[in-house]
Scaffold this motif. Structure first.
Motif, PDB file in Angstrom:
ATOM      1  N   ILE A  27     -18.438  28.826 -21.742  1.00 24.18           N
ATOM      2  CA  ILE A  27     -18.011  27.530 -22.343  1.00 24.18           C
ATOM      3  C   ILE A  27     -17.261  27.721 -23.701  1.00 24.18           C
ATOM      4  N   GLY A  28     -17.472  28.892 -24.381  1.00 22.51           N
ATOM      5  CA  GLY A  28     -16.405  28.968 -25.600  1.00 22.51           C
ATOM      6  C   GLY A  28     -14.902  29.094 -25.027  1.00 22.51           C
ATOM      7  N   TYR A  29     -14.945  30.029 -24.130  1.00 21.36           N
ATOM      8  CA  TYR A  29     -13.512  29.996 -23.613  1.00 21.36           C
ATOM      9  C   TYR A  29     -12.816  29.022 -23.082  1.00 21.36           C
ATOM     10  N   ASP A  30     -13.542  28.223 -22.249  1.00 18.13           N
ATOM     11  CA  ASP A  30     -13.363  27.149 -21.792  1.00 18.13           C
ATOM     12  C   ASP A  30     -12.873  26.099 -22.736  1.00 18.13           C
ATOM     13  N   THR A  31     -13.407  25.810 -23.880  1.00 19.62           N
ATOM     14  CA  THR A  31     -13.352  24.960 -24.974  1.00 19.62           C
ATOM     15  C   THR A  31     -11.954  25.470 -25.709  1.00 19.62           C
ATOM     16  N   VAL A  32     -11.758  26.901 -25.764  1.00 19.06           N
ATOM     17  CA  VAL A  32     -10.605  27.378 -26.349  1.00 19.06           C
ATOM     18  C   VAL A  32      -9.336  26.871 -25.462  1.00 19.06           C
TER      19      VAL A  32
ATOM     20  N   LYS B 292      -8.842  24.688 -23.281  1.00 22.19           N
ATOM     21  CA  LYS B 292      -8.503  23.269 -22.912  1.00 22.19           C
ATOM     22  C   LYS B 292      -8.456  22.576 -24.487  1.00 22.19           C
ATOM     23  N   ARG B 293      -8.907  22.748 -25.443  1.00 17.05           N
ATOM     24  CA  ARG B 293      -8.764  21.814 -26.547  1.00 17.05           C
ATOM     25  C   ARG B 293      -7.563  22.479 -27.491  1.00 17.05           C
TER      26      ARG B 293
ATOM     27  N   PHE C 151     -11.288  24.775 -34.887  1.00 17.69           N
ATOM     28  CA  PHE C 151     -12.886  24.515 -34.237  1.00 17.69           C
ATOM     29  C   PHE C 151     -13.756  24.614 -35.491  1.00 17.69           C
TER      30      PHE C 151
ATOM     31  N   ASP D 177     -18.016  24.308 -33.718  1.00 18.46           N
ATOM     32  CA  ASP D 177     -18.286  24.775 -32.457  1.00 18.46           C
ATOM     33  C   ASP D 177     -18.166  26.274 -32.479  1.00 18.46           C
TER      34      ASP D 177
ATOM     35  N   ASN E 213     -19.218  28.421 -30.368  1.00 17.37           N
ATOM     36  CA  ASN E 213     -18.895  29.212 -29.110  1.00 17.37           C
ATOM     37  C   ASN E 213     -17.360  29.382 -29.091  1.00 17.37           C
ATOM     38  N   ALA E 214     -16.656  28.484 -29.317  1.00 13.19           N
ATOM     39  CA  ALA E 214     -15.227  28.301 -29.399  1.00 13.19           C
ATOM     40  C   ALA E 214     -14.820  29.195 -30.448  1.00 13.19           C
TER      41      ALA E 214
END
Length: 281
Positions: A61-66, A68-69, A238, A245, A247-248
């Motif tokens: 989830i951290g890599y997905d957030t990085v 995308k955001r 982040f 966040d 994770n990010a």
């Protein structure tokens, strides 16, 4: 006598290797901790930070957030451009200045060397206000070129100091023979001297790239715009005033660690030779 010298050399080499291994383990411990926790959910990060991620709790989830955001690819590209260009200019100008100081005798030689050594002791951040005013007056505010100039000036004193010491050990007979053959001073420097002092260049590259890549101060002051953000500054997006966040943040830091590991693997052998040469001397 020969056996005693050989034994001292072996002891010095072993000591240099042990010191380097010790520092490597000391540096890798927090790095591995960051990488492990980047694959954990928030509960596991604070509940069991030293535990390895399991197949049941592992998450991206951290890599997905990085991805995308944040414009992580642009941040990575900016950091890479700034670091590579600054290293190139540091080694280029540092080698030329070190060759002049170590090869030629002229009035003010020692004063210039002392002036450059003082640049190692005096932090460049003390002149942040003046540097910012200079960059604004030159129209370089919020540009990558401003960061390249500052980091080049920051790394030159150490580069000149280290390489000049190594260049003094290069045989004068070898350089004089090259002059007799008609080689220019630039050819002697780039084709004869620099290959001999590769351990010094590797040492400078390692100890210069890490502060440049991880720096937050000058990117925040000179280039805080979205298009010029570096990797370290981009990770700060982040971190909020009330909510962070994690994770990010850990995922972004993990991605930022990758170039450092690649650099260390590339220059580790030459770095060990440089430390060993200093220990034997």
């Amino acid at each position: 006598m020969t056996q005693r010298i050989a034994r001292r050399f072996q002891i010095s080499t072993l000591a240099a290797h042990l010191v380097l291994i010790g520092f490597t383990l000391l540096a890798l411990a927090p790095t591995l901790l960051v990488i492990m926790n980047s694959f954990k959910p928030r509960k596991e990060i604070f509940g069991a930070p030293l535990a390895l991620p399991s197949f049941e709790t592992i998450t991206l989830i951290g890599y997905d957030t990085v991805l995308k955001r944040g414009d992580i690819l642009n941040y990575f590209q900016n950091s890479l451009i700034v670091t590579v260009c600054a290293l190139f200019f540091i080694i280029l100008f540092g080698a030329m200045a070190a060759f002049a100081l170590s090869e030629y005798r002229f009035p003010g030689n020692r004063l210039i060397g002392l002036f450059l050594v003082m640049g190692i002791m005096v932090p460049i951040r003390l002149g942040t206000v003046g540097i910012l005013k200079l960059m604004v007056s030159l129209g370089l505010a919020n540009t990558l070129f401003a960061l390249i100039l500052v980091y080049t000036a920051q790394g030159l004193p150490m580069a000149v100091f280290v390489m000049s010491e190594f260049m003094r050990q290069v045989s004068d007979d070898l350089k004089n023979a090259a002059r007799v053959d008609g080689l220019s001073e630039y050819t002697i420097l780039f084709r004869l001297v620099l290959p001999v002092v590769r351990p010094a260049i590797a040492t400078i590259a390692v100890f210069t790239m890490v502060p440049i890549w991880n720096d937050l101060w000058f990117p925040l002051v000179l280039a805080p715009g979205e298009s010029t953000r570096t990797m370290t500054l981009g990770a700060q997006s982040f971190i909020g005033q009330f909510i962070t966040d994690w994770n990010a943040v850990l995922a972004a830091l993990t991605l930022a660690i990758v170039p450092m590991l690649i650099l260390y693997l590339m220059f580790s052998r030459q770095l060990i030779r440089g430390i060993t040469a200093g220990a034997v001397k």
